[in-house]
Design a protein around this motif. Structure first.
Motif, PDB file in Angstrom:
ATOM      1  N   SER A  75      44.927 -14.427  22.221  1.00 55.29           N
ATOM      2  CA  SER A  75      44.518 -14.586  23.610  1.00 55.29           C
ATOM      3  C   SER A  75      43.199 -15.334  23.665  1.00 55.29           C
ATOM      4  N   GLU A  76      42.815 -15.688  24.883  1.00 60.00           N
ATOM      5  CA  GLU A  76      41.526 -16.355  25.089  1.00 60.00           C
ATOM      6  C   GLU A  76      40.382 -15.417  24.719  1.00 60.00           C
ATOM      7  N   GLU A  77      40.605 -14.116  24.908  1.00 64.50           N
ATOM      8  CA  GLU A  77      39.575 -13.142  24.540  1.00 64.50           C
ATOM      9  C   GLU A  77      39.313 -13.171  23.030  1.00 64.50           C
ATOM     10  N   LYS A 122      35.922 -14.319  21.093  1.00 64.30           N
ATOM     11  CA  LYS A 122      35.332 -13.425  20.095  1.00 64.30           C
ATOM     12  C   LYS A 122      35.057 -14.176  18.794  1.00 64.30           C
ATOM     13  N   TYR A 123      36.016 -15.002  18.357  1.00 67.60           N
ATOM     14  CA  TYR A 123      35.852 -15.764  17.123  1.00 67.60           C
ATOM     15  C   TYR A 123      34.706 -16.763  17.242  1.00 67.60           C
TER      16      TYR A 123
END
Length: 387
Positions: free
Chosen positions: A192-194, A198-199
């Motif tokens: 996901s975009e989340e 995070k990365y």
């Protein structure tokens, strides 16, 4: 390095060298006897072959005869014999001393060859007078300075190796994380975009850690040089610290800590490089917040004399173990490596602070006892302009 051997009072000659001296003495005595006889015979020949001067030399012949054969000439014979023996003894002594000094030189050269073959812990042990003694002292001093230079070069090389190792280790860890998370993004291994955010956020934080390390390393190499330039001006050290206290009041309140600046003065004027000194106090206050976890107070005190200013920054957080105090100012040293990694410390901050203080001809030390960890700084009020 081994301690220098106790100096001998003289050079001990070998049996062969003693024999050489004996032969030299005997040969010299023989040569002197032959020389005396030769001179005597030459005088006789001169006297006997020069008839024209017989009358003039008659009195000399008579005097010589009377000197050696007359029973009434003992008063002349004794002084003449003493004079001749004195000259012979002087010549004999001169030749023996010359040969003995040549043997001394051979011993010194032999010792020097021994040192040059790699025995740098050895020193020429002879204690002699005159030029030979000065030569030995000069050689020993030269060897000492050479050994000191070699050891300093080895220390520098070891320092460089350790520095490269430490930097490589500290950069590799965040760099591995950056490459790993960017690799996940590159291969689209996120759900996901989340996850993507995070990365990227993690890679960004790790990149900032590397930048902090590189900046600290660059600053450390600059201030470690004794001829590092200082922008020396006159400024108010008390106002400088007061401004830093204001800047740290909010971060301190977030950790439920108070900063108390105690000073009986309105202002303290001194000379120095305020930009570099800000780095010192900023580092100490930052460390007090990072590593003073569980403490409630940071106290800053300042005092002065006619020549120096004394500054103390202490906190009542966890104490630093005694075995760690003497290594606090070593580069890359961390009291607790796991805690330092968590707070993002590079292990260079205190080493930089110490180098800056040294450039200002001051001193810094740390104590940790009775529930308080204190960093104590002494700085001269008047710093000479460095060219």
């Amino acid at each position: 390095m081994k301690a220098n051997p106790k100096k001998s009072t003289k050079i001990h000659l070998t049996s062969k060298e003693k024999s050489e001296l004996l032969i030299e003495g005997i040969a010299t005595v023989i040569l002197l006897i032959l020389l005396n006889l030769a001179v005597y015979m030459i005088l006789i020949q001169i006297i006997e072959t020069n008839r024209s001067v017989d009358d003039m030399l008659f009195n000399i012949k008579a005097s010589i005869y009377n000197t050696f054969y007359s029973q009434h000439s003992s008063s002349l014979k004794l002084p003449l014999l003493i004079f001749m023996m004195t000259i012979d003894l002087i010549v004999l002594y001169w030749r023996l001393i010359r040969r003995y000094k040549q043997m001394q030189q051979r011993h010194i050269i032999s010792e020097l060859h021994y040192i040059s073959n790699g025995h740098l812990d050895h020193r020429i042990p002879f204690e002699l007078g005159g030029d030979a003694g000065r030569l030995i002292d000069s050689i020993n001093v030269l060897v000492d300075s050479t050994v000191a230079a070699i050891e300093e070069e080895r220390r520098i090389e070891q320092t460089k190796d350790e520095l490269i190792t430490n930097v490589s280790h500290d950069i590799r860890t965040p760099l591995t994380s950056v490459i790993g998370y960017l690799g996940l993004i590159e291969e689209k291994q996120y759900k996901s975009e989340e996850d993507l955010l995070k990365y990227t956020h993690t890679a960004y934080i790790k990149s900032k850690q590397m930048k902090v390390l590189v900046d600290d390393l660059f600053e450390y190499t600059k201030v470690r040089q004794s001829n590092s330039p200082l922008n020396i001006i006159t400024f108010d050290i008390q106002q400088l610290i007061e401004q830093l206290v204001v800047d740290y009041e909010w971060p301190a309140s977030q950790q439920k800590m108070e900063i108390d600046f105690q000073s009986p003065y309105e202002h303290i004027s001194m000379t120095g490089d305020p930009e570099k000194l800000v780095r010192v106090f900023d580092n100490l206050l930052s460390n007090a917040l990072k590593y003073g976890v569980g403490g409630s107070e940071i106290i800053i005190t300042i005092k002065k004399t006619n020549t120096d200013v004394y500054i103390s920054i202490k906190n009542n957080g966890p104490e630093i173990p005694n075995e760690s105090l003497e290594h606090l100012f070593d580069r890359f040293y961390r009291v607790e490596s796991s805690r330092s990694k968590q707070t993002g410390g590079t292990g260079l901050g205190l080493a930089i602070a110490q180098s800056i203080i040294n450039l200002h001809e001051g001193s810094i030390n740390a104590t940790s006892t009775n529930g308080w960890t204190s960093f104590n700084i002494v700085l001269p009020l008047q710093l000479k302009q460095k060219i």
